[in-house]
Design a protein around this motif. Structure first.
Motif, short mmCIF file in Angstrom:
data_model
loop_
_atom_site.label_atom_id
_atom_site.label_comp_id
_atom_site.label_asym_id
_atom_site.label_seq_id
_atom_site.Cartn_x
_atom_site.Cartn_y
_atom_site.Cartn_z
N LYS A 184 36.78 29.11 33.48
CA LYS A 184 36.47 28.40 32.24
C LYS A 184 35.89 29.39 31.24
O LYS A 184 35.33 30.43 31.63
N HIS A 185 36.01 29.03 29.99
CA HIS A 185 35.43 29.87 28.95
C HIS A 185 34.83 28.97 27.88
O HIS A 185 35.05 27.76 27.85
N HIS A 186 34.04 29.58 26.98
CA HIS A 186 33.41 28.87 25.87
C HIS A 186 33.90 29.53 24.59
O HIS A 186 33.91 30.77 24.49
N PRO A 187 34.30 28.73 23.60
CA PRO A 187 34.87 29.33 22.38
C PRO A 187 33.90 30.23 21.63
O PRO A 187 34.34 31.10 20.87
N VAL A 188 32.60 30.03 21.83
CA VAL A 188 31.61 30.84 21.11
C VAL A 188 30.92 31.83 22.04
O VAL A 188 30.79 33.02 21.74
N ASP A 189 30.45 31.36 23.19
CA ASP A 189 29.59 32.18 24.05
C ASP A 189 30.35 33.08 25.02
O ASP A 189 29.75 33.97 25.65
N SER A 190 31.62 32.88 25.22
CA SER A 190 32.36 33.75 26.16
C SER A 190 32.51 35.14 25.57
O SER A 190 32.99 35.30 24.44
N LYS A 191 32.09 36.13 26.37
CA LYS A 191 32.17 37.54 25.97
C LYS A 191 32.62 38.36 27.18
O LYS A 191 32.58 37.88 28.32
N GLU A 192 33.02 39.58 26.92
CA GLU A 192 33.48 40.46 28.00
C GLU A 192 32.42 40.63 29.07
O GLU A 192 32.70 40.54 30.27
N VAL A 193 31.17 40.86 28.68
CA VAL A 193 30.10 41.09 29.64
C VAL A 193 29.92 39.89 30.56
O VAL A 193 29.60 40.03 31.75
N ALA A 194 30.13 38.69 30.04
CA ALA A 194 29.97 37.49 30.86
C ALA A 194 31.03 37.44 31.95
O ALA A 194 30.75 37.09 33.11
N PHE A 195 32.27 37.82 31.63
CA PHE A 195 33.33 37.77 32.64
C PHE A 195 33.26 38.96 33.60
O PHE A 195 33.71 38.86 34.75
N VAL A 196 32.68 40.08 33.17
CA VAL A 196 32.42 41.18 34.12
C VAL A 196 31.46 40.68 35.21
O VAL A 196 31.70 40.86 36.41
N THR A 197 30.36 40.05 34.77
CA THR A 197 29.37 39.55 35.73
C THR A 197 29.96 38.45 36.60
O THR A 197 29.76 38.44 37.83
N ALA A 198 30.69 37.51 35.99
CA ALA A 198 31.26 36.41 36.75
C ALA A 198 32.28 36.92 37.77
O ALA A 198 32.32 36.46 38.93
N GLY A 199 33.12 37.89 37.38
CA GLY A 199 34.11 38.44 38.30
C GLY A 199 33.46 39.16 39.47
O GLY A 199 33.88 39.03 40.62
N LYS A 200 32.40 39.93 39.18
CA LYS A 200 31.70 40.67 40.23
C LYS A 200 31.08 39.72 41.25
O LYS A 200 31.25 39.88 42.46
N LYS A 201 30.39 38.69 40.76
CA LYS A 201 29.68 37.79 41.67
C LYS A 201 30.63 36.84 42.39
O LYS A 201 30.37 36.44 43.54
N ALA A 202 31.73 36.49 41.77
CA ALA A 202 32.73 35.67 42.46
C ALA A 202 33.34 36.47 43.61
O ALA A 202 33.60 35.93 44.70
N PHE A 203 33.58 37.75 43.38
CA PHE A 203 34.12 38.60 44.44
C PHE A 203 33.13 38.69 45.60
O PHE A 203 33.52 38.57 46.77
N LEU A 204 31.85 38.92 45.29
CA LEU A 204 30.84 39.02 46.35
C LEU A 204 30.74 37.72 47.14
O LEU A 204 30.53 37.73 48.36
N ASP A 205 30.88 36.60 46.46
CA ASP A 205 30.85 35.29 47.12
C ASP A 205 32.00 35.17 48.11
O ASP A 205 31.83 34.75 49.26
N ALA A 206 33.20 35.56 47.69
CA ALA A 206 34.36 35.48 48.57
C ALA A 206 34.26 36.49 49.71
O ALA A 206 34.61 36.18 50.86
N PHE A 207 33.79 37.68 49.42
CA PHE A 207 33.70 38.74 50.43
C PHE A 207 32.82 38.30 51.60
O PHE A 207 33.16 38.54 52.77
N ALA A 208 31.70 37.66 51.30
CA ALA A 208 30.78 37.23 52.35
C ALA A 208 31.40 36.21 53.29
O ALA A 208 31.00 36.09 54.45
#
Length: 676
Positions: free
Chosen positions: A549-573
């Protein structure tokens, strides 16, 4: 120009086991030829060739040294080489610069590991080989007779004496003008044996010999050279550097029987894939190669090189390898141990040196024609350095100093490596053995005034998964101004070992706008680099991003970097993570009597024996796979178990899952380090 021609040059390397007397033999040859007024002493540190402080402290040669003398109108270049197993690659590296390998054998100790290795390497490079039994004053006639037979048994019946020890302590000639009484063996029989061997190289001469029963010595010169080149003859001479016995006779043999640069087997150069040999023409364009680099405290980097064709003079313009900017030869030097003398020219076959040219390195090609920029010397195969140490400066702020010191040491030692490990963040130095690395550290202190701390290097483990799993993370951050928002759903799957990493975008309908997909991948790659189980890089996984999901105003590159990293760690565990350990292929060569100890020890290191192979001379090769983590002290163990007669090579094979107990210990160590 020098007072000699290419045909009047003789280049030879003194090889053999440590302690065989190579350095004192060089002293005796230089003294007998009048190049030095008196012989130096190893104990007092006054020899021409062992001039480095570390050599004087250890009482042994640690690096090749060049010296020269003139005898009967000929110019003789000697290269004295180290015999310790840790420094044999340094000895082998000089062999393309000489025509003859002189393998020195201690009369008392006989055939040793260094003797066999030197003979094998010289044969591999098609170098004419000569055996010199030194210290004949320390062994009786029976022992010397037994040694001759042992040498012929080990290296072939083509090993034949051209002189023999005399009863009065000197030597008697068996080749040029046989006569006198030897301490053992018949001089006449020895003469017949060697002439029979030499005339086999020339059918016309053999017919003449069979008809007349004898040939003149001058008729034997060319077939003698041919027999040397083809390995059909390995001359054996006897000397005592201490008493001078056989020294003048060895000098006579060098200038009358050993090949000059026009007669030897040349090492090939290569232009692209095509090999070729140098012309040895002094009027041709220059072609030379650097076989030794040293760092002199007064003149900086010193490169010693062999000229193969052309003439080098002060003010010559030369290129290094494929460099496009030439340098001017300021001072052309001749080397006599640590002494440097300026000369006005270097001709084909000669050994010279240049100072203060920082581009010089081992095996560099020097030339004066830009079209030769693609030419290289076919390299000598050298043992790969296996022993490793992690090093860091003892004083903060000395990192750049450490890098400069390591670069200088690597430039002068073809068997020394250093690297910065991206996975363990360590600077690792690698050498042939424990003594090799100890000398490297000594030189770091004495030459570069640098103290370092050392420890065993960390093993470059990896991490991966054994199952597929889903991961999700919503990153939402609201501050006083604009916020951050990004949500990622992804799945990870295991790939085949060694496959690396795949990133797949299956997002549809713009759930994650396309401009943010690279940010998700960036976050995933960050997590993979940092590791999630024990802090080691993750490999062999496929990551499939399929929703978000994204937000038309608040979505930024840094937010998806963090979300991608933590989603990966969640799946890895959830994906049954596992630690991978590196396996290495090990090939051990040792006398047959030690095979049981070697296979048992490798099995105890979690190794798997792949097979064995018998070699000539009672040697056996053992091939195995083993975890790298278990091989840290293997060099020391093998040296102790085989009395220095074993050697091994090791190369990376692949990664495999570590046993549960190993994984548990590594993870616990990592967590303890994080909480410390």
């Amino acid at each position: 120009m020098p007072g000699y021609t290419t045909a009047e040059i003789h280049n030879l390397a003194l090889l053999g086991h440590a302690g065989a007397g190579k350095t004192l033999l060089a002293e005796a040859l230089l003294h007998a030829a009048g190049a030095i007024p008196a012989m130096g002493s190893i104990e007092r540190g006054t020899t021409v060739c062992d001039f480095e402080p570390e050599e004087q402290a250890h009482g042994h040669s640690l690096s090749p040294a060049v010296a020269s003398c003139d005898w009967k109108g000929r110019h003789v270049n000697l290269v004295d080489t180290p015999g310790y197993p840790d420094f044999l690659p340094r000895a082998y590296a000089v062999l393309p610069a000489v025509e003859t390998a002189v393998v020195v054998v201690d009369a008392e100790r006989g055939i040793e590991l260094g003797t066999r290795r030197a003979m094998e390497k010289a044969a591999e490079l098609a170098l004419p080989r000569v055996l010199v039994v030194n210290r004949i004053d320390q062994a009786g006639p029976e022992a010397l007779a037994a040694l001759v037979e042992a040498l012929r048994e080990a290296f072939g019946r083509e090993v034949l004496p051209i002189n023999l020890p005399a009863r009065d302590g000197g030597v008697v000639d068996c080749f040029f003008s046989p006569g006198g009484e030897a301490a053992f063996h018949s001089v006449e029989a020895a003469h017949t044996e060697i002439v029979d061997q030499v005339v086999e190289m020339d059918e016309d001469l053999m017919a003449l010999y069979l008809e007349q029963g004898e040939v003149r010595p001058e008729q034997l010169h060319e077939p003698f050279e041919a027999a040397l080149r083809e390995g059909h003859l390995i001359p054996l001479l006897f000397t005592s550097a201490a008493t001078g016995a056989g020294i003048r006779e060895l000098l006579d043999a060098i200038v009358e029987l050993f090949p000059n640069p026009l007669e030897g087997n040349p090492r090939p150069f290569r232009r692209g894939a095509a090999p070729f040999h140098a012309s040895h023409d002094p009027d041709d364009h220059v072609l030379a190669h650097v076989f030794r680099v040293t760092t002199d405290p007064f003149v900086g980097r010193l490169g010693i090189f062999r000229i193969h064709q052309g003439t080098v003079r002060p003010d010559s313009q030369l290129y290094v390898d494929d460099g496009r900017k030439p340098f001017r030869v300021g001072h052309l030097l001749r080397i006599q141990g640590k002494t440097q003398t300026e000369v006005d020219a270097g001709i084909p076959g000669d050994l010279c040196a240049l100072a203060k040219i920082e581009e010089l390195h081992y095996n560099a090609v020097l030339h004066d024609a830009p079209e030769d920029g693609g030419v290289c010397m076919v390299p000598v195969a050298l043992p790969e350095p296996m022993q490793g140490l992690a090093v860091e400066p003892a004083k903060k702020g000395d990192d750049e100093k450490l890098t400069r010191a390591l670069a200088a040491l690597a430039a002068e030692d073809p068997s020394f490596r250093y690297e910065r490990s991206p996975s363990t963040h360590e600077t690792i130095i690698r050498g042939i053995g424990e003594l090799h690395l100890r000398v490297i550290l000594e030189r770091m202190r004495s030459r570069h005034h640098l103290e370092v701390e050392t420890r065993p290097p960390r093993i470059a483990y990896r991490e991966t998964v054994r199952a597929a799993a889903e991961g999700h993370h919503r990153h939402k951050k609201q501050t006083g101004g604009a916020g951050q928002f990004g949500e990622v759903f992804l799945r990870i799957e295991p790939l085949e070992r060694g496959a690396g990493f795949e990133f797949v975008n299956q997002v549809v309908g713009g759930a994650i706008p396309s401009q943010f997909i690279p940010a998700v991948e960036k976050g995933v790659r960050q997590a993979m680099e940092e590791g999630a189980l024990a802090g080691y890089p993750i490999q062999d996984v496929r990551v499939i991003v399929h929703d978000g999901k994204h937000h038309p105003v608040d979505s930024k590159e840094v937010a998806f970097v963090t979300a991608g990293k933590k989603a990966f760690l969640d799946a890895f565990a959830k994906a049954r993570p596992v630690l991978l350990e590196p396996l290495v292929e090990v090939e051990v060569t040792a006398p047959e009597a030690h095979v049981g100890d070697i296979t048992g020890n490798l099995s105890g290191r979690r190794g798997r024996i792949q097979g064995t192979e018998s070699l000539p001379g009672g040697l056996v090769v053992v091939r195995a796979e083993a975890p790298l983590a278990e091989m840290a002290d293997y060099a020391s163990w093998l040296k102790s178990a085989t009395g220095g007669h074993g050697s091994y090579t090791m190369s990376f094979s692949r990664y495999e899952p570590a046993p549960p107990e190993v994984q548990k210990a590594v993870v616990a160590e990592r967590r303890a380090a994080e909480t410390a």
